[in-house]
Every structure is written in structure tokens, then in C-alpha cells.
Design an enzyme around this catalytic site. Structure first.
Site, short mmCIF file in Angstrom:
data_model
loop_
_atom_site.label_atom_id
_atom_site.label_comp_id
_atom_site.label_asym_id
_atom_site.label_seq_id
_atom_site.Cartn_x
_atom_site.Cartn_y
_atom_site.Cartn_z
N ASP A 16 0.80 -1.23 0.00
CA ASP A 16 0.00 0.00 0.00
C ASP A 16 0.84 1.28 0.00
OD1 ASP A 16 -2.27 -1.58 0.08
OD2 ASP A 16 -2.33 -1.58 2.27
N GLU A 17 1.96 1.23 -0.64
CA GLU A 17 2.84 2.41 -0.66
C GLU A 17 2.41 3.43 -1.70
OE1 GLU A 17 3.85 -0.72 -1.22
OE2 GLU A 17 5.26 -1.33 0.35
N LYS A 19 1.85 2.14 -5.12
CA LYS A 19 2.44 1.58 -6.36
C LYS A 19 1.55 1.82 -7.57
CE LYS A 19 2.53 -2.44 -4.34
NZ LYS A 19 2.14 -2.05 -2.97
N GLY A 45 -4.39 -4.28 -3.87
CA GLY A 45 -5.38 -3.23 -4.13
C GLY A 45 -4.61 -2.00 -4.53
N HIS A 46 -4.60 -1.69 -5.82
CA HIS A 46 -3.79 -0.59 -6.34
C HIS A 46 -4.74 0.50 -6.82
CE1 HIS A 46 -0.44 -3.76 -7.25
NE2 HIS A 46 -0.65 -3.58 -5.97
N GLN A 229 2.13 -6.12 -3.27
CA GLN A 229 2.57 -6.17 -1.88
C GLN A 229 3.87 -5.36 -1.68
OE1 GLN A 229 1.49 -9.58 -3.27
NE2 GLN A 229 -0.44 -8.67 -2.75
N ASP A 370 2.64 14.68 1.44
CA ASP A 370 1.68 15.72 1.85
C ASP A 370 1.01 15.39 3.17
OD1 ASP A 370 0.70 13.61 0.02
OD2 ASP A 370 -1.30 14.46 0.38
P1 GDP Z 1 -0.69 0.34 -3.59
O1 GDP Z 1 -1.30 -0.92 -3.12
O2 GDP Z 1 0.77 0.40 -3.31
O3 GDP Z 1 -1.01 0.66 -5.02
O4 GDP Z 1 -1.34 1.51 -2.72
P2 GDP Z 1 -2.91 1.69 -2.38
O5 GDP Z 1 -3.60 2.14 -3.60
O6 GDP Z 1 -3.42 0.49 -1.68
O7 GDP Z 1 -2.84 2.83 -1.29
C1 GDP Z 1 -2.29 4.09 -1.55
C2 GDP Z 1 -3.38 5.16 -1.37
O8 GDP Z 1 -2.78 6.44 -1.29
C3 GDP Z 1 -4.34 5.25 -2.54
O9 GDP Z 1 -5.60 5.59 -2.07
C4 GDP Z 1 -3.76 6.36 -3.40
O10 GDP Z 1 -4.75 7.03 -4.18
C5 GDP Z 1 -3.22 7.28 -2.35
N1 GDP Z 1 -2.01 8.04 -2.72
C6 GDP Z 1 -0.96 7.63 -3.49
N2 GDP Z 1 0.00 8.59 -3.49
C7 GDP Z 1 -0.45 9.59 -2.71
C8 GDP Z 1 0.11 10.85 -2.29
O11 GDP Z 1 1.23 11.20 -2.61
N3 GDP Z 1 -0.65 11.62 -1.45
C9 GDP Z 1 -1.89 11.25 -1.05
N4 GDP Z 1 -2.54 12.06 -0.23
N5 GDP Z 1 -2.44 10.07 -1.41
C10 GDP Z 1 -1.73 9.26 -2.23
P1 IMO Z 2 -0.80 -4.17 -2.28
O1 IMO Z 2 -0.35 -4.74 -3.59
C1 IMO Z 2 -0.99 -4.52 2.04
C2 IMO Z 2 -1.18 -8.54 3.70
C3 IMO Z 2 -2.46 -8.98 4.37
C4 IMO Z 2 -1.91 -9.94 5.40
C5 IMO Z 2 -0.77 -10.62 4.64
C6 IMO Z 2 -1.15 -11.95 3.99
O2 IMO Z 2 -2.09 -3.44 -2.34
O3 IMO Z 2 0.29 -3.39 -1.65
P2 IMO Z 2 -2.64 -12.60 1.90
O4 IMO Z 2 -4.07 -12.31 1.59
O5 IMO Z 2 -1.69 -12.08 0.87
O6 IMO Z 2 -2.37 -14.04 2.21
O7 IMO Z 2 -2.35 -11.80 3.27
O8 IMO Z 2 -0.37 -9.70 3.64
N1 IMO Z 2 -1.33 -8.06 2.31
C7 IMO Z 2 -1.24 -6.77 1.97
N2 IMO Z 2 -1.07 -5.67 2.71
N3 IMO Z 2 -1.02 -4.42 0.69
C8 IMO Z 2 -1.17 -5.51 -0.06
O9 IMO Z 2 -1.12 -5.48 -1.41
C9 IMO Z 2 -1.31 -6.76 0.56
N4 IMO Z 2 -1.49 -8.03 0.12
C10 IMO Z 2 -1.47 -8.80 1.20
O10 IMO Z 2 -3.12 -7.89 4.97
O11 IMO Z 2 -1.34 -9.24 6.47
MG MG Z 3 -2.82 -1.57 -1.87
#
Ligand code: GDP
Ligand code: IMO
Ligand code: MG
Length: 469
Positions: A16-17, A19, A45-46, A229, A370
Site C-alpha cells: 500500500d505504498e 504503487k 489493491g492498487h 505487496q 503531503d
Molecule cells: P498500492 O497498493 O501500493 O497501489 O497503494 P494503495 O492504492 O493500496 O494505497 C495508496 C493510497 O494512497 C491510494 O488511495 C492512493 O490514491 C493514495 N495516494 C498515493 N500517493 C499519494 C500521495 O502522494 N498523497 C496522497 N494524499 N495520497 C496518495
Molecule cells: P498491495 O499490492 C498490504 C497482507 C495482508 C496480510 C498478509 C497476507 O495493495 O500493496 P494474503 O491475503 O496475501 O495471504 O495476506 O499480507 N497483504 C497486503 N497488505 N497491501 C497488499 O497489497 C497486501 N497483500 C497482502 O493484509 O497481512
Molecule cells: Mg494496496
């Protein structure tokens, strides 16, 4: 601007960085022709934010919103065809054609028994219950079903073969589900009905993606490999057993895509603070996870709770739970896949260094900078301490990790990043924070993300950085 012959985009922390945003951005700005998802499944979840709205992608590669880009789901991904079809239909309903998608015939299928078992047993790890772990288990134990069992070489649904495989497998799985776990049995006819329907929609896109990828690289196409991940969730190098079940970094990319390409620009996406969703050690966590689960739930009808003035002052007075809640609520840290509240903490550079090492990262992308606006003092973990001894290498033993105390460096925060159009225009404190991250990791920050929209991104030139951690 950013330019390379090929790219890797991986998570540098616990997932969830940001990506998804970065893949979409690099596709737009970096001349990418092909995006490759190589690991994980619908646990990812991207989120991509465009003018038209928000697009959460799970199985679809994050190049899917660029109609001219080819998107490959390679053999390392575990595919739930029912989920994939829903995702495609959802995007089609929003005006995207999804025709440039190819799915590996070697990709393993997530089956209903995987999801039942994951939902039943995954609580200890806090999995996403998407069947990921049980599916990878079956792959390793050679009991899995693959896309190539469902669709044959001619691109037709292989009904007889698939029905035979499902019937023989479901017998064993039902015995386990009912006798070992006390769950209800699965109906093979219902499974076949659902999977055949999905296969009818996907069959034209199932192919040997490694062959295709080899051809693309021979033609000089620009490929971006998208990791799901994050490094600390890697099955070998993460906080085992609190990890996912795939190899998330560069080695997983080679393994999952089946073609030897070492991406030129290897980008680690790092959130400016740290989050984790699910169970497991989290050395720089702010506040107790128990309290977070109880108090910070997301109600889709009411929306996320708001940070009160009293909580804001408590956070500034050093209350860890309130500072964690600040990051969670201001940063909207609720899972894209499960809606769970994410645990929040200070940026952990010991963890980021693990990510740098695993993928040979030569670029960092710092996201959500931010969200740190208005926090007067920021902390960076630069080592861990246990029993009077310090370490800067990420410890192997998860059962000891909660006994490690992070060693923090304290840096001054800034008021706001608003209006800064370049690194030089950022407040001095933000520049200092970024430079310290570069210096500790020895990797230059090449992109800064200061908002969820594509346009809220700043590019930095390449520069040599000497590591000093
Ligand atoms: P991923 O799994 O690495 O793709 O990340 P996620 O989508 O799960 O979570 C990142 C969340 O932060 C999403 O809701 C993005 O829309 C949001 N996001 C990404 N970059 C930024 C940023 O620089 N600032 C803010 N406020 N939100 C961001
Ligand atoms: P993205 O691509 C954050 C975590 C789950 C759990 C562990 C194992 O959006 O960054 P799993 O269902 O893979 O067997 O769960 O890994 N986890 C994530 N946490 N972002 C993800 O994907 C994740 N995919 C799995 O919460 O702790
Ligand atoms: Mg995610």
C-alpha cells in the site's frame, strides 16, 4: 520526467505504498509499452486516481487505464477468474476496453476451496481472504489447477479436462473442508458453471505470456514490471510467517514472468511514513493495533472518522495512539481490498534498506509526503535495539521483533507542501527529510508524490548518493 529502457516498480515497506499511482504515472511519463503483473493476486489493491474518479485495481495490471498499453498477467500471479471478469466488466462499464490484456496459461487458478480455507484459517495472519496462500500451497504441492487447464491451446474452453480435474480435486477438498474444518462442502457443478462462464469471456486472452514478453523485449518495447505487496511481506524476506505467499521483489519478477530481463530503473515505492494492514510485527507502529481495530473502523455510510482537536493536541503532546490516528485519518489509511484500518507508524529505514537490497533498487519514489504536513517533529527509525545491542539489519525472528525498540532520529517537520512545483521549492525541512532518506539508503529519490492524482508528482534528476546509515 523519467526515462529508462525498462522499469521495476515494487513496494518498499508493508504494501500500500502507492504503487498503483506510480505505475500509472510512469506509464504516462516514461514511454512504457507493456505492463507486467508478476506476483500475488486479488489480495493487491492498487488505486489510481484520474479526473473521472478513483479506480481500485486488484488483479488487473496498473497500466489498464492506458488503452494503448499491453497488460500481462504472468505465470507468477494467482488468478481468480471470477474476480478478474468482474474487474474487467467494471472497467468496461467506465469506458475502458481492456482488450490489451493477456493472461498466462501457466497462472494458477484461485478456486472456491482456496477462498473457503483462507477465510477460515487466515485470521491468525490477517490475510485478505482472497485464497492467495492456499492457492500458492497447492501450486507448490503440485495439486493446483492452471489457466491452461481451463482454456486449451486453440483458445477454447477445455470443458472435459477441466471438469475431470475439478471433480477429482473437489472430492479431496470437500473431505478437508467438512471433516477437518467443519465447513460446508462445495458443489462441483456450481463451480464448473461459474468457471466456464468466466472462461468464455477470458479465453481469447489466455496465452503463453513469457513467449509474448520475449518477443516484446526483442522488438525493443519498454516494459514495466509491477510488483504487488511490499518487501516486508515477501514470503522469504518479510516478517515471516506474517507475510503473503509470493516473492514480491526482483527475484519474484524473474520467476513470475519467465523471461530474463533485469529492469534498468528499479524503483522502490516508499510511503513517507509506514503502514501495515493485518497482523504481524511492526516496530515503528504508533499505538496498539487492538485499539485501532476497535475504534478506527470504516463505515462506508458514515465515512471515515474525523480527527478531533483534542486528539490533534494529544498527538502533538506525544500520545502515540493519537499520532497514529492522525496519520490514518489524514492519510485515509483504510485498505483498498478489505476496508480494514491500516496500522500507522514512523518511517522505518531499516525496513526500507531490506527492500533496497532485495531488488537492487536504484531509485526511490516517496509517496504521501503531503500527509506529513503540519506535524512539527518527524521521526525516522535508523536502527533497532534489543538487550542493549543495536542492529541495522532487519531481524529474521518475528517472535522477537516486538522486543526491538526502534532507534529514532528526530527531524523538524514543515507546515505545508502546497504550491511547490519542484524539489527546490519545497520547504527546507521537507528537503532535509528527503535527503536523509537518500543518504541512509544510498538510493536517490527520483519521484515525489504529494497527492493521489497523477499530476501531483515531482520528478528529481538522477544523482549519485553515498550510503551513510
Ligand atoms: P498500492 O497498493 O501500493 O497501489 O497503494 P494503495 O492504492 O493500496 O494505497 C495508496 C493510497 O494512497 C491510494 O488511495 C492512493 O490514491 C493514495 N495516494 C498515493 N500517493 C499519494 C500521495 O502522494 N498523497 C496522497 N494524499 N495520497 C496518495
Ligand atoms: P498491495 O499490492 C498490504 C497482507 C495482508 C496480510 C498478509 C497476507 O495493495 O500493496 P494474503 O491475503 O496475501 O495471504 O495476506 O499480507 N497483504 C497486503 N497488505 N497491501 C497488499 O497489497 C497486501 N497483500 C497482502 O493484509 O497481512
Ligand atoms: Mg494496496
Amino acid at each position: 520526467m523519467i526515462r529508462a529502457a525498462s522499469y521495476l516498480v515494487v513496494g518498499g515497506q508493508f504494501g500500500d505504498e502507492g504503487k498503483g499511482k506510480i505505475v500509472d504515472l510512469v506509464v504516462q511519463e516514461g514511454g512504457v509499452d507493456v505492463v507486467v503483473r508478476y506476483n500475488g493476486g486479488a489480495n493487491a489493491g492498487h488505486t489510481i486516481v484520474l479526473d473521472q474518479g478513483k479506480y481500485p485495481l486488484h488483479l488487473l495490471p496498473s497500466g489498464s487505464l492506458h488503452p494503448e498499453v499491453m497488460n500481462l498477467i504472468t505465470a507468477g500471479v494467482v488468478v481468480d477468474p471470477l474476480h478478474l471478469v468482474k474487474e474487467i466488466q467494471n472497467l468496461q462499464g467506465r469506458g475502458f476496453h481492456c482488450e490489451n490484456l493477456r493472461i498466462s496459461d501457466r497462472a494458477h487458478l484461485v478456486m472456491p476451496w482456496h477462498k473457503s480455507i483462507d477465510a477460515h484459517l487466515g485470521g491468525r495472519i490477517g490475510t485478505t481472504a482472497r485464497g492467495i496462500g492456499p492457492c500458492y500451497e497447492d501450486r507448490a504441492s503440485r495439486r493446483g489447477l492452471r489457466m491452461g487447464d481451463l482454456v486449451d491451446e486453440a483458445g477454447l474452453v477445455d470443458k472435459d479436462h477441466f471438469a475431470r480435474r475439478v471433480k477429482e480435486t473437489v472430492e479431496d477438498k470437500n473431505a478437508i473442508l467438512t471433516k477437518v474444518y467443519g465447513l460446508g462442502p462445495l458443489d462441483p457443478e456450481e463451480i464448473l458453471h461459474d468457471y466456464f462462464a468466466a472462461a468464455e469471456l477470458l479465453k481469447g486472452q489466455v496465452t503463453d505470456t513469457a513467449d509474448l514478453l520475449e518477443q516484446y523485449t526483442r522488438e525493443g518495447k519498454c516494459v514495466l514490471f509491477e510488483g504487488a505487496q511490499g518487501a516486508l511481506l515477501d514470503v522469504d524476506w518479510g516478517t515471516y510467517p506474517y507475510v503473503t505467499s509470493s516473492s514480491v521483489s526482483l527475484p519474484g519478477c524473474l520467476l513470475g514472468s519467465g523471461v530474463f530481463v533485469v529492469p534498468e530503473l528499479r524503483m522502490g515505492v516508499v510511503k513517507a511514513y509506514a503502514t501495515r494492514v493485518g497482523e504481524g510485527p511492526f516496530p515503528t507502529e504508533l499505538g496498539e493495533y487492538g485499539a485501532v481495530k476497535e475504534r478506527d473502523t470504516f463505515n462506508p455510510e458514515l465515512g471515515a472518522p474525523r480527527l478531533t482537536e483534542a486528539e490533534r493536541s494529544a498527538a502533538l503532546d506525544g500520545d502515540d495512539y493519537c499520532m497514529g490516528r492522525w496519520l490514518r485519518l489524514v492519510g485515509a489509511e483504510f485498505g483498498t481490498t478489505t476496508g480494514r484500518p491500516r496500522r500507522c507508524g514512523w518511517l522505518d529505514l531499516v525496513a526500507v534498506r531490506q527492500a533496497v537490497r532485495m531488488s537492487g533498487l536504484n531509485a526511490l519514489v516517496l509517496t504521501k509526503l503531503d500527509i506529513l504536513d503540519g506535524i512539527p517533529k518527524l521521526k525516522l527509525a535508523v536502527a533497532y535495539e534489543r538487550g542493549g545491542k543495536q542492529t541495522r539489519a532487519f531481524p529474521a525472528r518475528s517472535h522477537h521483533l516486538n522486543e526491538y525498540t526502534p532507534v529514532y532520529e528526530e527531524l523538524p517537520g514543515w507546515e505545508t507542501l502546497d504550491g511547490a512545483g519542484s524539489f527546490e521549492e519545497l520547504p527546507g525541512e521537507a528537503q532535509h527529510y528527503i535527503r536523509r532518506i537518500e543518504e541512509y539508503t544510498g538510493v536517490p529519490v527520483r519521484v515525489l508524490s504529494v497527492g493521489s492524482h497523477r499530476s501531483q508528482s515531482l520528478f528529481l534528476p538522477d544523482r549519485a548518493v553515498t550510503a551513510r546509515h
